[in-house]
Scaffold this motif. Structure first.
Motif, PDB file in Angstrom:
ATOM      1  N   PRO A   1       0.838  -1.202   0.000  1.00 41.97           N
ATOM      2  CA  PRO A   1       0.000   0.000   0.000  1.00 41.97           C
ATOM      3  C   PRO A   1       0.874   1.254   0.000  1.00 41.97           C
ATOM      4  O   PRO A   1       2.021   1.235   0.446  1.00 41.97           O
ATOM      5  N   GLY A   2       0.315   2.344  -0.511  1.00 41.78           N
ATOM      6  CA  GLY A   2       1.108   3.569  -0.619  1.00 41.78           C
ATOM      7  C   GLY A   2       2.077   3.431  -1.772  1.00 41.78           C
ATOM      8  O   GLY A   2       1.686   3.123  -2.896  1.00 41.78           O
ATOM      9  N   MET A   3       3.356   3.619  -1.506  1.00 41.10           N
ATOM     10  CA  MET A   3       4.375   3.435  -2.536  1.00 41.10           C
ATOM     11  C   MET A   3       4.767   1.969  -2.620  1.00 41.10           C
ATOM     12  O   MET A   3       5.308   1.407  -1.671  1.00 41.10           O
ATOM     13  N   ASP A   4       4.485   1.331  -3.758  1.00 39.47           N
ATOM     14  CA  ASP A   4       4.792  -0.094  -3.883  1.00 39.47           C
ATOM     15  C   ASP A   4       6.251  -0.308  -4.290  1.00 39.47           C
ATOM     16  O   ASP A   4       7.036   0.635  -4.435  1.00 39.47           O
ATOM     17  N   GLY A   5       6.615  -1.571  -4.475  1.00 42.24           N
ATOM     18  CA  GLY A   5       7.994  -1.899  -4.772  1.00 42.24           C
ATOM     19  C   GLY A   5       8.501  -1.335  -6.076  1.00 42.24           C
ATOM     20  O   GLY A   5       9.644  -0.860  -6.162  1.00 42.24           O
ATOM     21  N   LEU A   6       7.678  -1.374  -7.124  1.00 39.60           N
ATOM     22  CA  LEU A   6       8.100  -0.836  -8.418  1.00 39.60           C
ATOM     23  C   LEU A   6       8.285   0.674  -8.354  1.00 39.60           C
ATOM     24  O   LEU A   6       9.256   1.211  -8.898  1.00 39.60           O
ATOM     25  N   ALA A   7       7.374   1.370  -7.684  1.00 44.16           N
ATOM     26  CA  ALA A   7       7.482   2.827  -7.562  1.00 44.16           C
ATOM     27  C   ALA A   7       8.722   3.206  -6.762  1.00 44.16           C
ATOM     28  O   ALA A   7       9.446   4.156  -7.114  1.00 44.16           O
ATOM     29  N   ALA A   8       8.997   2.467  -5.692  1.00 50.03           N
ATOM     30  CA  ALA A   8      10.189   2.737  -4.893  1.00 50.03           C
ATOM     31  C   ALA A   8      11.452   2.489  -5.712  1.00 50.03           C
ATOM     32  O   ALA A   8      12.421   3.254  -5.627  1.00 50.03           O
ATOM     33  N   LEU A   9      11.430   1.426  -6.510  1.00 52.19           N
ATOM     34  CA  LEU A   9      12.577   1.109  -7.359  1.00 52.19           C
ATOM     35  C   LEU A   9      12.847   2.237  -8.358  1.00 52.19           C
ATOM     36  O   LEU A   9      13.993   2.670  -8.537  1.00 52.19           O
ATOM     37  N   ARG A  10      11.777   2.719  -8.997  1.00 54.76           N
ATOM     38  CA  ARG A  10      11.952   3.807  -9.969  1.00 54.76           C
ATOM     39  C   ARG A  10      12.500   5.063  -9.281  1.00 54.76           C
ATOM     40  O   ARG A  10      13.391   5.735  -9.815  1.00 54.76           O
ATOM     41  N   ALA A  11      11.974   5.370  -8.094  1.00 54.35           N
ATOM     42  CA  ALA A  11      12.449   6.543  -7.352  1.00 54.35           C
ATOM     43  C   ALA A  11      13.913   6.372  -6.956  1.00 54.35           C
ATOM     44  O   ALA A  11      14.702   7.331  -6.995  1.00 54.35           O
ATOM     45  N   LEU A  12      14.278   5.166  -6.599  1.00 56.11           N
ATOM     46  CA  LEU A  12      15.654   4.870  -6.222  1.00 56.11           C
ATOM     47  C   LEU A  12      16.600   5.117  -7.392  1.00 56.11           C
ATOM     48  O   LEU A  12      17.653   5.752  -7.243  1.00 56.11           O
ATOM     49  N   ARG A  13      16.220   4.625  -8.564  1.00 53.63           N
ATOM     50  CA  ARG A  13      17.072   4.799  -9.743  1.00 53.63           C
ATOM     51  C   ARG A  13      17.115   6.267 -10.178  1.00 53.63           C
ATOM     52  O   ARG A  13      18.159   6.759 -10.633  1.00 53.63           O
ATOM     53  N   GLU A  14      16.000   6.972 -10.018  1.00 51.56           N
ATOM     54  CA  GLU A  14      15.967   8.389 -10.395  1.00 51.56           C
ATOM     55  C   GLU A  14      16.911   9.232  -9.543  1.00 51.56           C
ATOM     56  O   GLU A  14      17.470  10.218 -10.016  1.00 51.56           O
TER      57      GLU A  14
END
Length: 211
Positions: A60-73
């Motif tokens: 819920p909230g920020m999922d794993g894929l969204a966190a991954l994209r933010a991490l790479r950004e």
């Protein structure tokens, strides 16, 4: 004796985190910290670097894929292994495109999970995105070369993994299928593209924009 691998563990279910922690620590893998969603994971990583991130996909909230994209950004290249209970053929591809190095179902064997973490910590990548534009720009096919039948979503997913150089065994592992099932899919794909050669099938699929 080498130092244990230190990982971050992200999952919204406390019981799942506890189970994974116990499993991994028995295998000599240390848990630097736990997070219950992607936002918490990102915040903790800024303070506590790790060798590998083990994260659930669906949170819920920020999922794993969204966190991954933010991490790479933000320029963080820490290897990420995504876990999920969902057997969806597109998830490995979405994970690779987002910058993940690995993807496993939660019911994977414990030894497979530990091996995947060790391989990522050693710098290996279990999933790789495929760039098709350079090939497409060099080759063209005529209308007569069009596929005999439309491709299913799973066939397209397998074609993309073939394009990445994966063997039938590796595709079976990535997509959680039996190796014999993958072999049957590949035979069907080759038949639809009217070729018996895997390399030519991939080239044809790319130029015809199947993948």
């Amino acid at each position: 004796m080498s130092a244990p691998i230190r990982i971050a563990l992200a999952d919204d279910q406390a019981l799942v985190r506890a189970g994974l922690r116990a499993l991994l620590e028995r295998g000599g893998i240390g848990i630097a910290f736990e997070a219950e969603d992607g936002a918490q994971l990102l915040a903790r990583l800024a303070q506590t670097p790790v060798q590998v991130i083990l994260s659930d996909v669906r949170m819920p909230g920020m999922d794993g894929l969204a966190a991954l994209r933010a991490l790479r950004e933000r320029g963080d290249a820490t290897p990420v292994l995504l876990l999920t209970t969902f057997d969806e053929s597109e998830l490995p591809l979405q994970a690779a495109e987002a910058g993940a190095q690995g993807f496993l179902l939660k019911d994977a064997a414990p030894e497979d999970l530990r091996e995947a973490i060790a391989r990522l910590a050693a710098g290996e990548t279990l999933l790789q995105p495929v760039s098709t534009e350079p090939v497409r720009a060099r080759y063209r096919y005529h209308a007569a070369d069009a596929p005999r039948e439309r491709f299913s979503e799973r066939e397209v997913a397998i074609l993309r993994l073939l394009a990445g150089g994966y063997s039938n065994k590796e595709i079976a592992r990535a997509m959680f299928l039996a190796e014999g099932t993958v072999k049957n899919y590949v035979s069907t794909i080759l038949d639809k593209l009217d070729t018996r050669d895997r390399t030519r099938a991939v080239l044809k699929a790319i130029t015809l924009r199947v993948i």
